[in-house]
Design a protein around this motif. Sequence first.
Motif, short mmCIF file in Angstrom:
data_model
loop_
_atom_site.label_atom_id
_atom_site.label_comp_id
_atom_site.label_asym_id
_atom_site.label_seq_id
_atom_site.Cartn_x
_atom_site.Cartn_y
_atom_site.Cartn_z
N GLN A 4 0.85 -1.19 0.00
CA GLN A 4 0.00 0.00 0.00
C GLN A 4 0.88 1.24 0.00
N ILE A 5 0.45 2.24 -0.77
CA ILE A 5 1.13 3.53 -0.79
C ILE A 5 0.14 4.58 -0.31
N ASN A 6 0.48 5.29 0.76
CA ASN A 6 -0.34 6.39 1.26
C ASN A 6 0.40 7.69 1.02
N ILE A 7 -0.27 8.64 0.38
CA ILE A 7 0.36 9.91 0.03
C ILE A 7 -0.44 11.05 0.66
N ASP A 8 0.25 11.88 1.45
CA ASP A 8 -0.37 13.04 2.07
C ASP A 8 0.28 14.29 1.51
N ASN A 9 -0.49 15.03 0.72
CA ASN A 9 0.03 16.20 0.02
C ASN A 9 -0.18 17.45 0.87
N GLY A 10 0.92 18.06 1.31
CA GLY A 10 0.85 19.28 2.10
C GLY A 10 1.24 20.49 1.28
N GLY A 11 1.16 21.66 1.90
CA GLY A 11 1.48 22.89 1.20
C GLY A 11 2.94 23.03 0.86
N THR A 12 3.81 22.45 1.67
CA THR A 12 5.26 22.56 1.46
C THR A 12 5.88 21.22 1.07
N LEU A 13 5.51 20.16 1.76
CA LEU A 13 6.07 18.83 1.51
C LEU A 13 4.97 17.81 1.29
N THR A 14 5.25 16.82 0.47
CA THR A 14 4.34 15.71 0.24
C THR A 14 4.94 14.46 0.85
N ASP A 15 4.19 13.83 1.76
CA ASP A 15 4.68 12.69 2.52
C ASP A 15 4.21 11.39 1.90
N CYS A 17 4.02 7.24 2.71
CA CYS A 17 4.15 6.15 3.66
C CYS A 17 3.92 4.84 2.90
N ILE A 18 4.87 3.93 3.00
CA ILE A 18 4.84 2.66 2.26
C ILE A 18 4.61 1.53 3.26
N ILE A 19 3.52 0.81 3.09
CA ILE A 19 3.18 -0.27 4.01
C ILE A 19 3.27 -1.60 3.25
N MET A 20 4.18 -2.47 3.68
CA MET A 20 4.35 -3.79 3.08
C MET A 20 4.15 -4.82 4.18
N ASP A 21 2.96 -5.42 4.21
CA ASP A 21 2.59 -6.31 5.31
C ASP A 21 2.75 -5.55 6.63
N ASP A 22 3.67 -5.95 7.50
CA ASP A 22 3.85 -5.27 8.79
C ASP A 22 5.05 -4.32 8.79
N THR A 23 5.64 -4.10 7.62
CA THR A 23 6.78 -3.19 7.51
C THR A 23 6.32 -1.83 7.00
N VAL A 24 6.78 -0.76 7.65
CA VAL A 24 6.41 0.59 7.24
C VAL A 24 7.68 1.37 6.91
N LYS A 25 7.70 1.98 5.71
CA LYS A 25 8.82 2.82 5.30
C LYS A 25 8.27 4.17 4.85
N LYS A 26 9.15 5.13 4.67
CA LYS A 26 8.67 6.48 4.37
C LYS A 26 9.66 7.22 3.48
N THR A 27 9.14 8.28 2.85
CA THR A 27 9.97 9.22 2.12
C THR A 27 9.17 10.51 1.93
N LYS A 28 9.80 11.53 1.39
CA LYS A 28 9.15 12.83 1.19
C LYS A 28 9.67 13.45 -0.11
N VAL A 29 8.83 14.32 -0.68
CA VAL A 29 9.26 15.17 -1.80
C VAL A 29 8.71 16.56 -1.57
N LEU A 30 9.31 17.54 -2.21
CA LEU A 30 8.78 18.90 -2.15
C LEU A 30 7.47 18.98 -2.94
N THR A 31 6.49 19.65 -2.38
CA THR A 31 5.22 19.87 -3.10
C THR A 31 5.46 20.84 -4.24
N THR A 32 4.84 20.56 -5.39
CA THR A 32 4.91 21.45 -6.55
C THR A 32 3.53 22.07 -6.77
N PRO A 33 3.24 23.21 -6.11
CA PRO A 33 1.88 23.76 -6.13
C PRO A 33 1.40 24.16 -7.52
#
Length: 645
Positions: A4-15, A17-33
Amino acid sequence: MALQINIDNGGTLTDICIIMDDTVKKTKVLTTPYDLSKCFFEGLQKASGVIYGEQNVARLLEEVDLIRYSTTQGTNAICERKGPRLGLIIDAKARDLPVRLAEHDPEVFEALVGDRVVFLDTAAVTGAEADIEVVKAINQLTAAGANRLVVSFGGGEFLDLETRFKKVVLRKYPRHLLGAVPVLYGSDLTTDRDVVRRTWTALINSFLHPAMEAFLFNAENRLRDYRTKNPLLIFRNDGDASRVAKTVAIKTYSSGPRGGMEGMKTFARLYNMPDVVAIDVGGTTTDIGQCLDGKVAEVQRGHVEGISVSFPLCEIMSAGAGGSSIFKVVNKRIVIGPESVGAVPGPACFGRGGKEATITDASLLSGLFDPKSFFGGGMGLDLDRAATAVSLAIAQPLGISLDDALLQMEHAYEDKIAVELHRFTKLSKDTVMLAFGGAGPLNACGVAEKAGIDRVAVPKLAAVFSAFGIGACDISQRYALVLEERSDAALAAALENLKVKASRDMFAEGFGPGEYEVEAWLVGEVDGAADRVLPLGDSTAFPAELASVKSVELELRAVKSLRRAGDKKASFVQGQPAQADGTRNVLTRGQGRIDVPVYRLAQLNPGDHAAGPAILEEDYFTCRVLDGWSFVISDAGDILLNRKA
């Protein structure tokens, strides 16, 4: 492997969250408004790199089971008053309606509508001159600069009147014409009898619609090009998700923060915390909510910026203060936001052309950030640009040194959030403040001190906590209609009508009969009191206690449950002293600039503890541990900060 990929788009950064069974990983990118689909796909690229060790979006989209998306763009748009100019057509008999609308929030009404209001005699809509009168009303508003229109009539016949108006508009302004002005009718969204609530619901939806529509359909079309097996799901502010085509714009308002509230419920349950208040600090806003006894407050008629609307919403307050909010001096006093530099150009220290002072610039100059490791080492920070911005915006206007300006900025920022906490939540001696968002942990101890809170929790996933929170949502559709006749037969017929609509929409979501559940309830509007809500269960008998209320609305929810019951527990128990990973020279509040230990969260074990002043750091967040505070790591890897008695 479930992916599963969960994406939360904010005003400055887009978060992400990567869920693989019971493992959770993360990354971020700059939001491009300027093009939200750009940061959306950049996020997918980075996610594929985290999973596979190389960027391979095609493989990711072939293997992913669910992509959920939430956004604060609606919240930020209203907070910053950025959107289309609306025109409003209402009943000529309701001359006081603009005043009643403005009473909810004069500034928002002025920003969205202002004087672009036409009073139309409803008799003209049903008369022989209907075509002429409707065209005159529309032309008057477009000439005044309106580029989207809202039509909202009052009285018991509002639905019929708006239907007649709509037929004229479709004849005179066919949708295939380039010049056809978009028109939204209050009854398109809700049959709520309260004309003020219904009108505000339509105005806010119309204000948010263009930007959300352009981005979401663009993103969905690009996903189709990759032949993604499952559609993009939009996380809504009611805590559930649905396809783009079945989501209205107002339901995206505060959807990102609602993800944080879902995460707060999970966190409170994990640690058995009965009273938790959340500060979700992003680039543009700080979103505040409260979880009491495992529940977040949701009201039948929710609030957008304090404005009552027709839909149920979680009670979340958004304050215009975040990591990218602009600081300035007005009348010898520091003022924060609500304007934000966002991701573009961003804080001055980002070196992308920003010249305004922000708390991010102040934190860098105070020594809290390592310019080389900030944002996971993916963004170098410019000390000279930050110093110039703070000097010009704060130090020089106040006639103080740069260090004094930095301290005053910190105090002003913390004061603002603490005041909003007191205004919106009920704090007690047992309250735990949960600080998350990319900027949440940074000033959490200072905010807590000013609010009178002695315990602060910081999740190990704080930087992407809202994205993590939306991973628990269900897929659902909601419906409502007013019961004109209060009888068993009328209720049974209306319920069957909504079930037919639900079956069609849930089929479009990919679920047939028996693969989803249906729940229904009645809402009775009582004068001078809260709405009365009665679940129907298996009964279609009209309840006698609603026979004399002002109006009755039937509501139905069709839901495909995806939530997993969580029975895990965790705790904070002190073990060994934490081992520092070096020191950093930091501007403190009582000792000037001194070297303080830096602790890397990834290197700490359950039970590790230490006292401030110190810095706790992770790839995407920094937590300042003030003098007088200590921290301990839980057996789940989260942080608890305690203030000494």
